[in-house]
Scaffold this active site. Structure first.
Site: not given
Ligand SMILES: *Cc1c(COP(=O)(O)O)cnc(C)c1O
Length: 401
Positions: A140, A225, A254
């Protein structure tokens, strides 16, 4: 207006791209939130880890107000006095050479895709148009078109094609699969150190070390990520530290703002981010002074309130207490720090009804990938609050036959 009134209006006017639990929240403080009826809940999702520092943290909100009254945005056409402080502080704190600020997590991912492709062409010498990026099954990384194009989740992609080429997906947690998938045109391997949305999937011990070695041997940029796993969530500042490895690029978002504002960033060595020249990438809001001031304070709060250590110690406690619940319905309890997944037996038909029952008892959780309940509260949670939560989880499990 009561809860039902809010829901009806939302349903009438809003696109239905989410299926939220039926709770309408109007206020938050620390790990607690209150709905429009005045009922109090413990937030065990923490906005998918955007609010690690706790809801409406006084210091972060104070900074937000202070900066908002001074200067909000200049655009990057001009410089602003917050950017330099933010750059220096975040690079020193994370041992990075360079930073590129954006807003959402998906934008940070898009940014790194551009950067590693350009790095591949300019530095590694990959023939123009041939760059390949390797990702993992069940990844994701966000919801933009390029990103969903390399998702392996059919629902994320269905009806949205055609997609951006140049990506290859391999099994997560399998270093040999990475070795086999790399070609001379591979520019990067992008992976979550623990897969969050996939159901809190922890890779086998040594995996991160192995992928680091394989990427170095093949001159492939390693991108972690850490948008969900970073900033203390797993009991280390970055989840990659559990195996003592350093990426070439780390993505954060985040909790970078403590949930008060959208702020993301690409952190890298000079090699990868060094490829960008003026005019090749940008964002109107990226690096604005309000975002920088909020992020600086959110990082200080993480460090000064020892939230990483709290996530480590109380994460272990929370996981052990969940593991100790004696229930025939639990398949597995796993995770690191305060990122914990409780997988229910699949014959129960999904975790959603459990989340609804937990909500009735004052605990807000969200199912992920059908059978898993993710427990990821703000990192300011206390032992007593964990005891309170575990009691409710045990009650709901006991009431299920
Ligand atoms: C939430 C998330 C994203 C995307 O972030 P957004 O601010 O919603 O675009 C990307 N990678 C990971 C691992 C995430 O948990």
């Amino acid at each position: 207006m009561n809860t039902q009134d809010y829901i009806e209006i939302e349903n009438k006017y809003g696109a239905k791209n989410y299926k939220p639990l039926d709770v309408v929240i109007e206020r938050g403080e620390g790990v607690w939130v209150w709905d429009v009826e005045g009922k109090k809940y413990l937030d065990c999702l923490a906005a998918y880890s955007a609010v690690n520092q706790g809801h409406c943290h006084k210091r972060i909100v104070g900074k937000l107000k202070e900066q908002a009254e001074k200067l909000c945005i200049t655009s990057r056409a001009f410089r602003n006095n917050q950017l330099a402080h933010f750059y220096k502080e975040i690079c020193e704190l994370t041992n990075s050479h360079m930073v590129l600020p954006m807003n959402s997590g998906a934008e940070a991912v898009e940014t790194v895709i551009k950067a590693v492709r350009k790095w591949g062409y300019k530095v590694k010498g990959v023939p123009e148009g041939k760059a390949e990026i390797i990702v993992c099954n069940d990844n994701f990384h966000g919801r933009t078109l390029t990103i969903i194009g390399f998702s392996t989740e059919e629902q994320y992609k269905d009806g949205f094609g055609p997609f951006t080429p140049g990506f290859k997906a391999i099994p997560f947690g399998d270093a040999k699969a990475l070795e086999d998938a790399i070609t001379e045109n591979t520019v990067a391997f992008m992976v979550e150190p623990i897969q969050g949305e996939a159901g809190v999937i922890v890779p086998p011990e040594g995996y991160l070390k192995d992928v680091r070695r394989i990427c170095s041997d093949n001159r492939v940029a390693l991108v972690f990520d850490e948008i969900q796993t970073g900033l203390g969530r797993t009991g280390k500042f970055f989840a990659e530290e559990h195996e003592g490895v350093e990426s070439d690029v780390t993505l954060i978002g985040k909790a970078l703002s403590g949930g008060c504002y959208p702020v993301s960033a690409v952190l890298s060595n000079e090699d990868v981010l060094g490829v960008f020249m003026p005019g090749e990438h940008g964002s109107t809001f990226g690096g604005n002074p309000l975002a920088c001031a909020v992020a600086r304070e959110a990082l200080k709060v993480l460090v000064e309130e020892n939230l990483v250590e709290n996530a480590r110690d109380l994460g272990t406690y929370f996981k052990e207490r969940l593991q100790a619940i004696d229930s025939p319905h639990v398949q597995d309890v796993r995770g690191k720090g305060l990122l914990i997944g409780v997988e229910l037996k699949h014959e129960l038909g999904g975790a959603r009804p459990f989340c609804e029952k937990l909500k009735e008892k004052g605990l807000l959780c969200k199912e992920t990938h059908d059978h898993v309940i993710r427990f990821a509260p703000p990192l300011v949670i206390t032992k007593e609050e964990i005891d309170w939560a575990v009691e409710r989880v045990a009650e709901v499990l006991a009431a299920t036959d």
